[in-house]
Design a protein around this motif. Structure first.
Motif, PDB file in Angstrom:
ATOM      1  N   GLY A   1      36.469 -59.038   0.900  1.00 25.96           N
ATOM      2  CA  GLY A   1      37.516 -59.325   1.886  1.00 25.96           C
ATOM      3  C   GLY A   1      36.920 -59.775   3.202  1.00 25.96           C
ATOM      4  O   GLY A   1      36.055 -59.101   3.762  1.00 25.96           O
ATOM      5  N   ALA A   2      37.390 -60.924   3.694  1.00 21.67           N
ATOM      6  CA  ALA A   2      36.869 -61.479   4.947  1.00 21.67           C
ATOM      7  C   ALA A   2      37.962 -61.524   6.007  1.00 21.67           C
ATOM      8  O   ALA A   2      38.174 -62.544   6.668  1.00 21.67           O
ATOM      9  CB  ALA A   2      36.273 -62.861   4.708  1.00 21.67           C
TER      10      ALA A   2
ATOM     11  N   LEU B   1      32.667 -61.607  -0.368  1.00 21.16           N
ATOM     12  CA  LEU B   1      33.575 -62.200  -1.364  1.00 21.16           C
ATOM     13  C   LEU B   1      34.977 -62.289  -0.771  1.00 21.16           C
ATOM     14  O   LEU B   1      35.538 -61.278  -0.334  1.00 21.16           O
ATOM     15  CB  LEU B   1      33.619 -61.329  -2.626  1.00 21.16           C
ATOM     16  CG  LEU B   1      32.277 -60.992  -3.276  1.00 21.16           C
ATOM     17  CD1 LEU B   1      32.489 -60.072  -4.486  1.00 21.16           C
ATOM     18  CD2 LEU B   1      31.537 -62.267  -3.690  1.00 21.16           C
TER      19      LEU B   1
ATOM     20  N   ALA C   1      40.598 -66.079  -0.541  1.00 16.60           N
ATOM     21  CA  ALA C   1      41.108 -67.377  -0.049  1.00 16.60           C
ATOM     22  C   ALA C   1      40.054 -68.465  -0.238  1.00 16.60           C
ATOM     23  O   ALA C   1      38.863 -68.185  -0.376  1.00 16.60           O
ATOM     24  CB  ALA C   1      41.481 -67.260   1.426  1.00 16.60           C
TER      25      ALA C   1
ATOM     26  N   VAL D   1      37.027 -66.234  -4.477  1.00 17.98           N
ATOM     27  CA  VAL D   1      36.657 -65.179  -5.427  1.00 17.98           C
ATOM     28  C   VAL D   1      37.612 -63.995  -5.243  1.00 17.98           C
ATOM     29  O   VAL D   1      37.582 -63.339  -4.197  1.00 17.98           O
ATOM     30  CB  VAL D   1      35.200 -64.695  -5.198  1.00 17.98           C
ATOM     31  CG1 VAL D   1      34.904 -63.470  -6.055  1.00 17.98           C
ATOM     32  CG2 VAL D   1      34.208 -65.809  -5.501  1.00 17.98           C
ATOM     33  N   ALA D   2      38.464 -63.760  -6.220  1.00 13.75           N
ATOM     34  CA  ALA D   2      39.381 -62.605  -6.150  1.00 13.75           C
ATOM     35  C   ALA D   2      38.825 -61.497  -7.034  1.00 13.75           C
ATOM     36  O   ALA D   2      38.804 -61.618  -8.258  1.00 13.75           O
ATOM     37  CB  ALA D   2      40.767 -63.016  -6.633  1.00 13.75           C
ATOM     38  N   VAL D   3      38.366 -60.433  -6.397  1.00 13.16           N
ATOM     39  CA  VAL D   3      37.822 -59.308  -7.166  1.00 13.16           C
ATOM     40  C   VAL D   3      38.946 -58.670  -7.964  1.00 13.16           C
ATOM     41  O   VAL D   3      40.048 -58.443  -7.454  1.00 13.16           O
ATOM     42  CB  VAL D   3      37.156 -58.288  -6.210  1.00 13.16           C
ATOM     43  CG1 VAL D   3      36.901 -56.964  -6.905  1.00 13.16           C
ATOM     44  CG2 VAL D   3      35.863 -58.874  -5.659  1.00 13.16           C
TER      45      VAL D   3
ATOM     46  N   GLY E   1      42.115 -55.264   2.488  1.00  9.84           N
ATOM     47  CA  GLY E   1      43.471 -55.206   3.022  1.00  9.84           C
ATOM     48  C   GLY E   1      44.389 -54.195   2.356  1.00  9.84           C
ATOM     49  O   GLY E   1      43.990 -53.392   1.514  1.00  9.84           O
TER      50      GLY E   1
ATOM     51  N   ALA F   1      58.356 -58.010  10.590  1.00  4.73           N
ATOM     52  CA  ALA F   1      57.758 -58.363  11.884  1.00  4.73           C
ATOM     53  C   ALA F   1      57.412 -59.848  11.892  1.00  4.73           C
ATOM     54  O   ALA F   1      57.053 -60.419  10.860  1.00  4.73           O
ATOM     55  CB  ALA F   1      56.511 -57.528  12.120  1.00  4.73           C
TER      56      ALA F   1
ATOM     57  N   TYR G   1      51.866 -65.315  23.568  1.00  2.00           N
ATOM     58  CA  TYR G   1      51.951 -64.632  22.277  1.00  2.00           C
ATOM     59  C   TYR G   1      53.135 -63.691  22.322  1.00  2.00           C
ATOM     60  O   TYR G   1      53.326 -62.982  23.302  1.00  2.00           O
ATOM     61  CB  TYR G   1      50.654 -63.844  22.057  1.00  2.00           C
ATOM     62  CG  TYR G   1      50.726 -62.792  20.966  1.00  2.00           C
ATOM     63  CD1 TYR G   1      51.015 -63.146  19.659  1.00  2.00           C
ATOM     64  CD2 TYR G   1      50.499 -61.437  21.252  1.00  2.00           C
ATOM     65  CE1 TYR G   1      51.084 -62.184  18.658  1.00  2.00           C
ATOM     66  CE2 TYR G   1      50.554 -60.469  20.262  1.00  2.00           C
ATOM     67  CZ  TYR G   1      50.849 -60.853  18.966  1.00  2.00           C
ATOM     68  OH  TYR G   1      50.917 -59.904  17.982  1.00  2.00           O
TER      69      TYR G   1
ATOM     70  N   LEU H   1      37.407 -49.681   4.123  1.00  2.00           N
ATOM     71  CA  LEU H   1      37.381 -49.983   5.564  1.00  2.00           C
ATOM     72  C   LEU H   1      38.630 -50.772   5.942  1.00  2.00           C
ATOM     73  O   LEU H   1      39.148 -51.556   5.140  1.00  2.00           O
ATOM     74  CB  LEU H   1      36.103 -50.787   5.824  1.00  2.00           C
ATOM     75  CG  LEU H   1      35.820 -51.374   7.194  1.00  2.00           C
ATOM     76  CD1 LEU H   1      34.304 -51.386   7.426  1.00  2.00           C
ATOM     77  CD2 LEU H   1      36.345 -52.784   7.306  1.00  2.00           C
ATOM     78  N   GLY H   2      39.119 -50.578   7.151  1.00  2.60           N
ATOM     79  CA  GLY H   2      40.273 -51.337   7.641  1.00  2.60           C
ATOM     80  C   GLY H   2      41.545 -50.974   6.886  1.00  2.60           C
ATOM     81  O   GLY H   2      41.734 -49.838   6.439  1.00  2.60           O
TER      82      GLY H   2
ATOM     83  N   GLY I   1      50.033 -51.075  16.986  1.00  4.32           N
ATOM     84  CA  GLY I   1      49.226 -52.277  17.238  1.00  4.32           C
ATOM     85  C   GLY I   1      47.745 -51.993  17.230  1.00  4.32           C
ATOM     86  O   GLY I   1      47.001 -52.477  18.078  1.00  4.32           O
TER      87      GLY I   1
ATOM     88  N   GLY J   1      45.708 -51.643  14.040  1.00  8.25           N
ATOM     89  CA  GLY J   1      45.010 -51.779  12.756  1.00  8.25           C
ATOM     90  C   GLY J   1      43.688 -52.531  12.843  1.00  8.25           C
ATOM     91  O   GLY J   1      42.677 -52.100  12.278  1.00  8.25           O
TER      92      GLY J   1
END
Ligand SMILES: Cc1cc2nc3c(=O)[nH]c(=O)nc-3n(C[C@H](O)[C@H](O)[C@H](O)COP(=O)(O)OP(=O)(O)OC[C@H]3O[C@@H](n4cnc5c(N)ncnc54)[C@H](O)[C@@H]3O)c2cc1C
Length: 399
Positions: free
Chosen positions: A8-9, A30, A33, A125-127, A157, A179, A229, A300-301, A312, A314
């Motif tokens: 995940g990037a 990896l 997208a 590359v989708a794990v 994610g 949202a 924004y 992570l994340g 707000g 994450g």
């Protein structure tokens, strides 16, 4: 050489991949997208997130893209103050930075620049599978290729495949709201009434609207992608309509809100809109680290602690995770001290993250309530729990 695979990037994966390469790990990144890219909205980076980026060695990069977020209050839809703006009590320092807002593409570019040129990046590359055996090295596969390493980081994610295998007890559930976010480029931003040009936050009837300035009108500003924004939250599910219809709905839902909410929605174009279905993890994974071979896996994340966006936080928390891992793994040796470092990651991070996830759910429940009852409950909560809401909803310098 110690080896890591990062799945995940997003903000979290890029931050940890860069931190590991810069501290001597051989990293493979990896990403599902077809290319590495950020989205076209913005992010509020809280003081903890600013400190994490500095700890990751990205402080200069952040300074070049960040706009300050002035201290501000919270309004009701009719413009009255729910929480008055409060003056900063202490000057900003290196140790106590203020909150900033950044364009996501700028942050993304900064994180990608921090990856260096020794990293192996595989896009498209989708794990799909994660092999779990205590005596086998940490291993993932996309069905065609397989990657094994001393460490696999699941930074994939909210719908994380890595987490589903390692922590099946934690499930992503809808948070009951939708949202939208957008950046209106400066050339389309309307003239704002005096005093309303610095950003703000408004709550009412389960709806919420917040806006912030990215750089300054008429100058390149801090961001090369400047403008205003805004982020809007409404109760209910993800809206399937085309963006033009979603924008009409937003204009109707926020029609009688105080200036400049209507002006900003009028200046928004359908292609500016990014909609999110908001989900949170329940329960919190029992552990964020799992031993395998002489090393193991970490989450992570959002893969570890996805929560609704009401706080707000994450992305900031993903950056904190990356900074914590960097420190813990500096001298870790596979087969000897790496397992201890991974255990310490869960021990250090989980209590804080579980607490913030609880706070996020409380704010979400409060915001989801409707009408005058909700107003009273919210006001009571503001009075009863300033440390939670005053801090959370103002996006302020408070810590
Ligand atoms: C409306 C809204 C406003 C927000 N505002 C803020 C804010 O102001 N400040 C803040 O700190 N946070 C904010 N957040 C939260 C923040 O956006 C997220 O927490 C953060 O982006 C999570 O980053 P991540 O890297 O963990 O995950 P993600 O950004 O989801 O990245 C995961 C990456 O993994 C990839 N991936 C997924 N599955 C696979 C697979 N099987 N194989 C390979 N790759 C895979 C994805 O393509 C993606 O690139 C907000 C969220 C919302 C919805």
């Amino acid at each position: 050489m110690r080896s890591a695979v990062v799945v995940g990037a997003g903000v979290g994966g890029l931050a940890v991949a860069g931190a590991l390469t810069r501290t001597g790990w051989q990293v493979t990144l990896l990403e599902r997208a077809g290319r590495l890219r950020g989205d076209t909205a913005a992010l509020l980076i809280w003081p903890e997130g600013v400190r994490a980026l500095r700890a990751l060695g990205l402080g200069d990069g952040l300074r070049a893209i960040a706009s300050p977020v002035p201290t501000r209050g919270i309004r009701r839809p009719n413009g009255q103050w729910l929480v008055q703006p409060y003056p900063a009590t202490e000057p900003e320092t290196e140790d106590a930075p203020g909150s900033v807002v950044v364009h996501r593409e700028d942050l993304h570019d900064t994180l990608v620049a921090g990856l260096g040129d020794r990293i192996d990046i595989r896009t498209g590359v989708a794990v799909r599978t994660v092999r779990m055996g205590r005596d086998e090295p940490a291993t993932v596969s996309d069905g065609r290729s397989t990657w094994s390493a001393d460490l696999v980081v699941g930074a994939d994610g909210v719908d994380s495949i890595v987490r589903r295998r390692l922590a099946p007890e934690a499930t992503a559930v809808a948070a009951g709201c939708a949202a939208w976010r957008a950046v209106i480029p400066w050339y389309r931003v309307p003239k704002l009434p005096d005093g309303l040009g610095t950003g703000g936050e408004t709550l009412g009837g389960g709806h919420r609207f917040r806006y912030a300035l990215l750089g300054e009108r008429g100058s390149a500003g801090a961001s090369s992608r400047g403008g205003i924004y805004w982020a809007a939250t409404v109760p209910g599910a993800y809206r399937p309509e085309p963006p033009a219809t979603q924008l009409s709905l937003l204009r109707r839902w926020f029609a009688d809100w105080h200036p400049p909410v209507g002006d900003l929605l009028a200046a928004t174009e359908p292609e500016d809109l990014i909609q999110h279905s908001v989900a949170e993890l329940r329960p919190v994974p029992r552990s964020f680290s799992y031993l395998a071979g002489g090393g193991g896996y970490v989450l992570l994340g959002d893969a570890a602690h996805a929560m609704s966006h009401h706080l707000g936080q994450g992305a900031c928390l993903a950056l904190e995770d990356a900074a914590a891992l960097r420190t813990l793994l500096l001298d870790a040796v596979p087969g000897r001290t790496l397992g201890t470092a991974l255990d310490a990651y869960t021990r250090d991070r989980r209590p804080r993250l579980a607490r913030i996830m609880r706070q996020s759910r409380r704010v979400g429940a409060m915001m989801a309530a409707n009408g005058s009852l909700a107003g009273r409950a919210r006001d009571a909560a503001l009075g009863l729990s300033p440390s939670l809401l005053g801090r959370v909803l103002r996006g302020s310098r408070a810590r």
